[in-house]
Design a protein around this motif. Structure first.
Motif, PDB file in Angstrom:
ATOM      1  N   GLY A  83     -21.388  13.403  66.130  1.00  0.00           N
ATOM      2  CA  GLY A  83     -21.868  13.982  64.881  1.00  0.00           C
ATOM      3  C   GLY A  83     -20.877  13.807  63.755  1.00  0.00           C
ATOM      4  N   THR A  84     -19.604  13.974  64.048  1.00  0.00           N
ATOM      5  CA  THR A  84     -18.569  13.816  63.028  1.00  0.00           C
ATOM      6  C   THR A  84     -18.476  12.370  62.563  1.00  0.00           C
ATOM      7  N   GLU A  85     -18.650  11.418  63.475  1.00  0.00           N
ATOM      8  CA  GLU A  85     -18.602  10.003  63.090  1.00  0.00           C
ATOM      9  C   GLU A  85     -19.796   9.635  62.228  1.00  0.00           C
ATOM     10  N   TYR A  86     -20.957  10.224  62.507  1.00  0.00           N
ATOM     11  CA  TYR A  86     -22.092  10.002  61.605  1.00  0.00           C
ATOM     12  C   TYR A  86     -21.774  10.515  60.211  1.00  0.00           C
ATOM     13  N   GLU A  87     -21.079  11.621  60.148  1.00  0.00           N
ATOM     14  CA  GLU A  87     -20.753  12.220  58.856  1.00  0.00           C
ATOM     15  C   GLU A  87     -19.704  11.423  58.108  1.00  0.00           C
ATOM     16  N   TYR A  88     -18.644  10.973  58.807  1.00  0.00           N
ATOM     17  CA  TYR A  88     -17.497  10.398  58.117  1.00  0.00           C
ATOM     18  C   TYR A  88     -17.128   8.987  58.570  1.00  0.00           C
ATOM     19  N   GLY A  89     -17.885   8.429  59.506  1.00  0.00           N
ATOM     20  CA  GLY A  89     -17.644   7.047  59.875  1.00  0.00           C
ATOM     21  C   GLY A  89     -16.647   6.882  61.006  1.00  0.00           C
ATOM     22  N   ARG A  90     -16.532   5.635  61.446  1.00  0.00           N
ATOM     23  CA  ARG A  90     -15.670   5.293  62.574  1.00  0.00           C
ATOM     24  C   ARG A  90     -14.782   4.088  62.280  1.00  0.00           C
ATOM     25  N   VAL A  91     -15.347   3.072  61.632  1.00  0.00           N
ATOM     26  CA  VAL A  91     -14.667   1.785  61.535  1.00  0.00           C
ATOM     27  C   VAL A  91     -13.406   1.867  60.686  1.00  0.00           C
ATOM     28  N   LEU A  92     -13.494   2.501  59.524  1.00  0.00           N
ATOM     29  CA  LEU A  92     -12.326   2.588  58.656  1.00  0.00           C
ATOM     30  C   LEU A  92     -11.208   3.385  59.309  1.00  0.00           C
ATOM     31  N   LEU A  93     -11.579   4.348  60.125  1.00  0.00           N
ATOM     32  CA  LEU A  93     -10.575   5.113  60.863  1.00  0.00           C
ATOM     33  C   LEU A  93      -9.831   4.201  61.836  1.00  0.00           C
ATOM     34  N   SER A  94     -10.587   3.370  62.565  1.00  0.00           N
ATOM     35  CA  SER A  94      -9.961   2.482  63.547  1.00  0.00           C
ATOM     36  C   SER A  94      -9.083   1.442  62.874  1.00  0.00           C
ATOM     37  N   GLU A  95      -9.373   1.132  61.613  1.00  0.00           N
ATOM     38  CA  GLU A  95      -8.594   0.126  60.883  1.00  0.00           C
ATOM     39  C   GLU A  95      -7.383   0.733  60.166  1.00  0.00           C
ATOM     40  N   ARG A  96      -7.211   2.036  60.271  1.00  0.00           N
ATOM     41  CA  ARG A  96      -6.097   2.725  59.610  1.00  0.00           C
ATOM     42  C   ARG A  96      -6.114   2.477  58.095  1.00  0.00           C
ATOM     43  N   ASN A  97      -7.288   2.532  57.504  1.00  0.00           N
ATOM     44  CA  ASN A  97      -7.428   2.260  56.074  1.00  0.00           C
ATOM     45  C   ASN A  97      -6.815   3.405  55.267  1.00  0.00           C
ATOM     46  N   PRO A  98      -5.771   3.149  54.480  1.00  0.00           N
ATOM     47  CA  PRO A  98      -5.091   4.243  53.776  1.00  0.00           C
ATOM     48  C   PRO A  98      -5.958   4.896  52.705  1.00  0.00           C
ATOM     49  N   LEU A  99      -6.796   4.100  52.022  1.00  0.00           N
ATOM     50  CA  LEU A  99      -7.665   4.685  51.001  1.00  0.00           C
ATOM     51  C   LEU A  99      -8.707   5.593  51.630  1.00  0.00           C
ATOM     52  N   TYR A 100      -9.122   5.240  52.835  1.00  0.00           N
ATOM     53  CA  TYR A 100     -10.083   6.079  53.548  1.00  0.00           C
ATOM     54  C   TYR A 100      -9.477   7.442  53.872  1.00  0.00           C
ATOM     55  N   ARG A 101      -8.200   7.458  54.244  1.00  0.00           N
ATOM     56  CA  ARG A 101      -7.521   8.738  54.467  1.00  0.00           C
ATOM     57  C   ARG A 101      -7.510   9.572  53.189  1.00  0.00           C
ATOM     58  N   GLU A 102      -7.261   8.925  52.053  1.00  0.00           N
ATOM     59  CA  GLU A 102      -7.291   9.649  50.784  1.00  0.00           C
ATOM     60  C   GLU A 102      -8.681  10.229  50.525  1.00  0.00           C
ATOM     61  N   TYR A 103      -9.701   9.438  50.848  1.00  0.00           N
ATOM     62  CA  TYR A 103     -11.076   9.919  50.681  1.00  0.00           C
ATOM     63  C   TYR A 103     -11.327  11.152  51.550  1.00  0.00           C
ATOM     64  N   LEU A 104     -10.927  11.097  52.810  1.00  0.00           N
ATOM     65  CA  LEU A 104     -11.138  12.224  53.707  1.00  0.00           C
ATOM     66  C   LEU A 104     -10.377  13.463  53.233  1.00  0.00           C
ATOM     67  N   ILE A 105      -9.160  13.273  52.803  1.00  0.00           N
ATOM     68  CA  ILE A 105      -8.369  14.405  52.303  1.00  0.00           C
ATOM     69  C   ILE A 105      -9.029  15.000  51.062  1.00  0.00           C
ATOM     70  N   SER A 106      -9.558  14.125  50.196  1.00  0.00           N
ATOM     71  CA  SER A 106     -10.265  14.598  49.006  1.00  0.00           C
ATOM     72  C   SER A 106     -11.520  15.391  49.378  1.00  0.00           C
ATOM     73  N   GLU A 107     -12.270  14.878  50.369  1.00  0.00           N
ATOM     74  CA  GLU A 107     -13.475  15.574  50.814  1.00  0.00           C
ATOM     75  C   GLU A 107     -13.128  16.933  51.416  1.00  0.00           C
ATOM     76  N   ARG A 108     -12.061  16.968  52.207  1.00  0.00           N
ATOM     77  CA  ARG A 108     -11.641  18.234  52.810  1.00  0.00           C
ATOM     78  C   ARG A 108     -11.257  19.252  51.739  1.00  0.00           C
ATOM     79  N   LYS A 109     -10.571  18.797  50.717  1.00  0.00           N
ATOM     80  CA  LYS A 109     -10.159  19.691  49.639  1.00  0.00           C
ATOM     81  C   LYS A 109     -11.374  20.274  48.923  1.00  0.00           C
ATOM     82  N   LYS A 110     -12.376  19.425  48.652  1.00  0.00           N
ATOM     83  CA  LYS A 110     -13.593  19.911  47.998  1.00  0.00           C
ATOM     84  C   LYS A 110     -14.280  20.983  48.849  1.00  0.00           C
TER      85      LYS A 110
END
Length: 252
Positions: A165-192
């Motif tokens: 369920g969490t992967e449907y919400e926030y994805g899987r591939v960018l996490l596996s690729e260690r995408n730094p901008l994706y981490r910023e996106y997740l942190i931004s979403e968490r803050k909101k």
């Protein structure tokens, strides 16, 4: 032609030498880029005559009438089976994208690649892709004018490892690729989400729990669950990388 960061991200996901149906083409900039830079043949399609006429003018000015044709179309309604092997649908709400795809199974049966950039409801787009028999091969993330955008490329086939369920919400591939901008996106979403949760709890604290509606309490629980999900994803990104889905067999 210099595309915006969002449009460039979408164009990068389109395979070279594709026959592309650009659904909701607007002024045709991506179609022009694909024809010039990736040797694609494109159908630039839009439900509105104004943008489609503007696209036609831009295509003629670029001298690409042989590579790009314009067509008035509500979603996929004017696309004939076999005319394209790739669909590009970008800049629309996620639920509209899901409807466009689900309404035309006859067209999808001949489409091997979907490039989708929803403005909202990315979770539902991922779920719809799986229900229609596609797996998510690539995901991209960019920031354009201070806003995050996500896009996916999906191919025919099934996910080897089912999504949580969490992967449907926030994805899987960018996490596996260690995408730094994706981490910023997740942190931004968490803050909101934390800010919304804080406001709800503050209001809740002004009166007893008994006087709060079920809707407010349900919303609080949903927010807490989403925040916990992002926390888990961020924690996973600090663990050793593992192959997921079609990493070994199907990546280009």
């Amino acid at each position: 032609m210099e595309l915006s960061a969002r449009l460039a991200m979408n164009a990068e996901l389109v395979p070279e030498n594709s026959r592309v149906a650009d659904i909701g083409c607007d002024h045709g900039y991506v179609s022009i880029y694909l024809a010039r830079e990736k040797n694609c043949r494109c159908l630039a399609m839009d439900v509105n005559r104004g943008p489609l006429q503007a696209a036609g003018r831009n295509i003629r000015a670029a001298g690409l009438e042989d590579e790009i044709r314009c067509r008035l179309s509500d979603g996929l309604s004017a696309l004939r089976p076999g005319e394209a092997d790739t669909l590009l649908i970008a800049g629309m709400g996620g639920m509209l994208i899901c409807k466009i795809l689900s309404d035309h199974p006859d067209i999808l049966s001949g489409i091997g690649t979907l490039v989708l950039q929803p403005q909202s409801d990315v979770r539902e787009v991922r779920k719809t892709l799986h229900s229609l028999g596609y797996y998510i091969q690539r995901e991209s993330c960019c920031m354009d004018h201070g806003k995050f955008y996500l896009a996916v490329r999906a191919l025919c086939g099934r996910e080897e490892i089912p999504y949580t369920g969490t992967e449907y919400e926030y994805g899987r591939v960018l996490l596996s690729e260690r995408n730094p901008l994706y981490r910023e996106y997740l942190i931004s979403e968490r803050k909101k989400l934390q800010q919304i949760l804080c406001r709800l709890k503050s209001v809740r604290g002004e009166s007893s729990m008994q006087h709060k509606t079920d809707g407010v309490l349900t919303r609080v629980a949903e927010l807490e669950h989403k925040i916990e999900g992002i926390r888990d994803i961020l924690a996973q990104s600090n663990t050793p990388q593992q192959a997921t889905g079609h990493d070994l067999a199907s990546r280009e």
